[in-house]
Design an enzyme around this catalytic site. Structure first.
Site, mmCIF file in Angstrom:
data_model
loop_
_atom_site.group_PDB
_atom_site.id
_atom_site.type_symbol
_atom_site.label_atom_id
_atom_site.label_comp_id
_atom_site.label_asym_id
_atom_site.label_seq_id
_atom_site.Cartn_x
_atom_site.Cartn_y
_atom_site.Cartn_z
ATOM 1 N N GLY A 11 0.817 -1.218 0.000
ATOM 2 C CA GLY A 11 0.000 0.000 0.000
ATOM 3 C C GLY A 11 0.849 1.265 0.000
ATOM 4 O O GLY A 11 2.077 1.216 0.042
ATOM 5 N N GLY A 88 -0.600 1.677 12.679
ATOM 6 C CA GLY A 88 -0.943 2.988 12.132
ATOM 7 C C GLY A 88 -2.311 2.977 11.469
ATOM 8 O O GLY A 88 -2.863 4.030 11.168
ATOM 9 N N ALA A 112 -1.124 4.488 17.047
ATOM 10 C CA ALA A 112 -1.296 5.942 16.944
ATOM 11 C C ALA A 112 -2.064 6.244 15.668
ATOM 12 O O ALA A 112 -1.825 5.626 14.631
ATOM 13 C CB ALA A 112 0.055 6.647 16.920
ATOM 14 N N THR A 113 -2.988 7.189 15.759
ATOM 15 C CA THR A 113 -3.722 7.581 14.560
ATOM 16 C C THR A 113 -2.861 8.480 13.681
ATOM 17 O O THR A 113 -3.206 8.727 12.527
ATOM 18 C CB THR A 113 -5.023 8.316 14.930
ATOM 19 N N ASN A 114 -1.743 8.970 14.241
ATOM 20 C CA ASN A 114 -0.865 9.819 13.442
ATOM 21 C C ASN A 114 0.556 9.720 13.988
ATOM 22 O O ASN A 114 0.784 9.985 15.157
ATOM 23 C CB ASN A 114 -1.355 11.268 13.489
ATOM 24 N N PHE A 115 1.484 9.325 13.132
ATOM 25 C CA PHE A 115 2.861 9.134 13.571
ATOM 26 C C PHE A 115 3.753 10.327 13.257
ATOM 27 O O PHE A 115 4.957 10.178 13.178
ATOM 28 C CB PHE A 115 3.441 7.844 12.980
ATOM 29 N N HIS A 144 -7.799 14.968 3.036
ATOM 30 C CA HIS A 144 -6.938 13.840 2.673
ATOM 31 C C HIS A 144 -7.129 13.489 1.194
ATOM 32 O O HIS A 144 -8.090 13.916 0.564
ATOM 33 C CB HIS A 144 -7.251 12.611 3.524
ATOM 34 N N LYS A 148 -8.575 7.713 0.520
ATOM 35 C CA LYS A 148 -8.792 7.419 1.946
ATOM 36 C C LYS A 148 -10.224 6.926 2.159
ATOM 37 O O LYS A 148 -11.169 7.526 1.661
ATOM 38 C CB LYS A 148 -8.523 8.668 2.795
HETATM 39 P P1 NAD Z 1 -3.598 1.665 1.072
HETATM 40 O O1 NAD Z 1 -4.975 1.295 0.658
HETATM 41 O O2 NAD Z 1 -2.690 2.317 0.085
HETATM 42 O O3 NAD Z 1 -2.832 0.363 1.642
HETATM 43 C C1 NAD Z 1 -3.441 -0.631 2.412
HETATM 44 C C2 NAD Z 1 -2.775 -1.945 2.058
HETATM 45 O O4 NAD Z 1 -3.313 -2.980 2.914
HETATM 46 C C3 NAD Z 1 -3.062 -2.395 0.598
HETATM 47 O O5 NAD Z 1 -1.853 -2.688 -0.073
HETATM 48 C C4 NAD Z 1 -3.924 -3.634 0.778
HETATM 49 O O6 NAD Z 1 -3.706 -4.607 -0.260
HETATM 50 C C5 NAD Z 1 -3.407 -4.134 2.131
HETATM 51 N N1 NAD Z 1 -4.279 -5.159 2.702
HETATM 52 C C6 NAD Z 1 -5.618 -5.268 2.623
HETATM 53 N N2 NAD Z 1 -6.028 -6.401 3.235
HETATM 54 C C7 NAD Z 1 -4.906 -7.006 3.707
HETATM 55 C C8 NAD Z 1 -4.666 -8.214 4.409
HETATM 56 N N3 NAD Z 1 -5.671 -9.019 4.766
HETATM 57 N N4 NAD Z 1 -3.400 -8.533 4.741
HETATM 58 C C9 NAD Z 1 -2.352 -7.721 4.384
HETATM 59 N N5 NAD Z 1 -2.527 -6.560 3.698
HETATM 60 C C10 NAD Z 1 -3.782 -6.217 3.380
HETATM 61 O O7 NAD Z 1 -3.780 2.597 2.355
HETATM 62 P P2 NAD Z 1 -2.712 3.600 3.004
HETATM 63 O O8 NAD Z 1 -2.932 4.965 2.462
HETATM 64 O O9 NAD Z 1 -1.357 2.998 2.949
HETATM 65 O O10 NAD Z 1 -3.243 3.633 4.510
HETATM 66 C C11 NAD Z 1 -3.309 2.443 5.279
HETATM 67 C C12 NAD Z 1 -3.882 2.766 6.658
HETATM 68 O O11 NAD Z 1 -2.953 3.603 7.365
HETATM 69 C C13 NAD Z 1 -5.206 3.528 6.646
HETATM 70 O O12 NAD Z 1 -6.017 3.067 7.705
HETATM 71 C C14 NAD Z 1 -4.781 4.977 6.900
HETATM 72 O O13 NAD Z 1 -5.788 5.755 7.490
HETATM 73 C C15 NAD Z 1 -3.643 4.749 7.853
HETATM 74 N N6 NAD Z 1 -2.668 5.848 7.951
HETATM 75 C C16 NAD Z 1 -2.201 6.111 9.192
HETATM 76 C C17 NAD Z 1 -1.218 7.050 9.371
HETATM 77 C C18 NAD Z 1 -0.658 7.283 10.763
HETATM 78 O O14 NAD Z 1 0.257 8.110 10.918
HETATM 79 N N7 NAD Z 1 -1.148 6.545 11.763
HETATM 80 C C19 NAD Z 1 -0.714 7.766 8.271
HETATM 81 C C20 NAD Z 1 -1.207 7.461 6.995
HETATM 82 C C21 NAD Z 1 -2.185 6.490 6.842
#
Ligand code: NAD
Length: 251
Positions: A11, A88, A112-115, A144, A148
């Site tokens: 992802g 994350g 964390a909801t934001n790193f 965003h 998202k």
């Molecule tokens: P994305 O859709 O680009 O990536 C998600 C990945 O998870 C995909 O590659 C998908 O194939 C994979 N996936 C789905 N089911 C799966 C499974 N069963 N096993 C393994 N992998 C699986 O999303 P993204 O933009 O990378 O965001 C991912 C998450 O991170 C979201 O929930 C987003 O809100 C969160 N996020 C958090 C922070 C933070 O700082 N905490 C920052 C950015 C994004």
């Protein structure tokens, strides 16, 4: 050297975490998990039995940026393999969150909801401002990228929790219609467009002035760096639930 696995490796965030890890010498990404298998930056990405792979690759900590439905079985695999877990992923419902937190009785868990370090500071500043500016109207906005899936963002929910820990306000999401604003409400707005990495703003308005507290992420690398800092910090700790604020404070 901390050995890291990345869940959601194919992802947007998973790829960035693997690429960012390649520039560090305190840790190494050794394997990734995703439904889309292959390779990211030379790191194998597999979909096989996760607990077995964690043992096979001798993983210390898993960094997860995926979907809630994937994080919960991942937490069980981490418990089985005795690996730490940095989460994350956002968008858990109440039951999912309870199940996830339950894993922290067996393994070290940091969610964390934001790193980004800046958002940590923003949270602290928001607390201070809401406390000091009693009675000011509060409105929360976030923007965003168009991929998202959860809204409002996990970070907006965290900021809302910070506000609500200081003041009894009811969220009104995406205000519409014909009604005056109630004194005890906070408008919460989510925009989705293009490839915006993440923007958050709280305004506090009253007394002939407006205070705007905002943060914007310029690159996903900021979240990846923070999650990797959390993973390095978490490795070898006792089972329990930890907070990214502890990492930022160097506790
Ligand atoms: P994305 O859709 O680009 O990536 C998600 C990945 O998870 C995909 O590659 C998908 O194939 C994979 N996936 C789905 N089911 C799966 C499974 N069963 N096993 C393994 N992998 C699986 O999303 P993204 O933009 O990378 O965001 C991912 C998450 O991170 C979201 O929930 C987003 O809100 C969160 N996020 C958090 C922070 C933070 O700082 N905490 C920052 C950015 C994004």
């Amino acid at each position: 050297m901390t050995r890291i696995a990345v869940n959601g490796a194919a992802g947007r965030m998973g790829q960035t975490v693997i690429e960012t890890a390649a520039d560090r010498d305190d840790l190494a990404a050794v394997v990734g998990f995703d439904v889309e298998t292959g390779e990211v930056d030379g790191v194998p990405v597999v979909a096989e039995d996760v607990a077995d792979a964690l043992a096979e690759y001798d993983v210390d900590v898993v960094v997860d940026f995926s979907v809630p439905a994937s994080t919960l079985p991942l937490a069980a695999a981490c418990v089985e393999a005795d690996a730490g877990l940095v989460v994350g992923t956002t968008g858990f419902d109440e039951d999912g969150m309870e199940d996830l937190v339950a894993a922290s009785t067996s393994i070290p868990l940091l969610k964390a909801t934001n790193f980004s370090r800046g958002i940590q500071v923003l949270q602290r500043t928001v607390r201070e401002a809401v406390r000091a500016l009693d009675g000011y109207d509060l409105e929360l906005m976030e923007s965003h990228h168009n991929g998202k899936v959860d809204a409002p963002s996990g970070t907006a929910k965290t900021l809302l929790e910070v506000v609500q820990s200081e003041r009894d306000v009811e969220p009104v999401y995406g205000r519409e219609g014909h009604a005056p604003r109630a004194e005890d409400e906070i408008g919460v707005f989510a925009r989705r467009a293009g490839d915006i990495r993440g923007e958050h703003e709280l305004i506090l308005a009253g007394n002939d002035e407006v205070v705007s507290l905002s943060h914007h992420a310029e690159d996903r690398a900021v979240f990846a760096a923070g999650a990797l800092d959390a993973a390095a910090w978490l490795a070898g700790r006792d089972a329990g639930q930890y907070d990214f604020g502890e990492v930022v404070d160097g506790a």
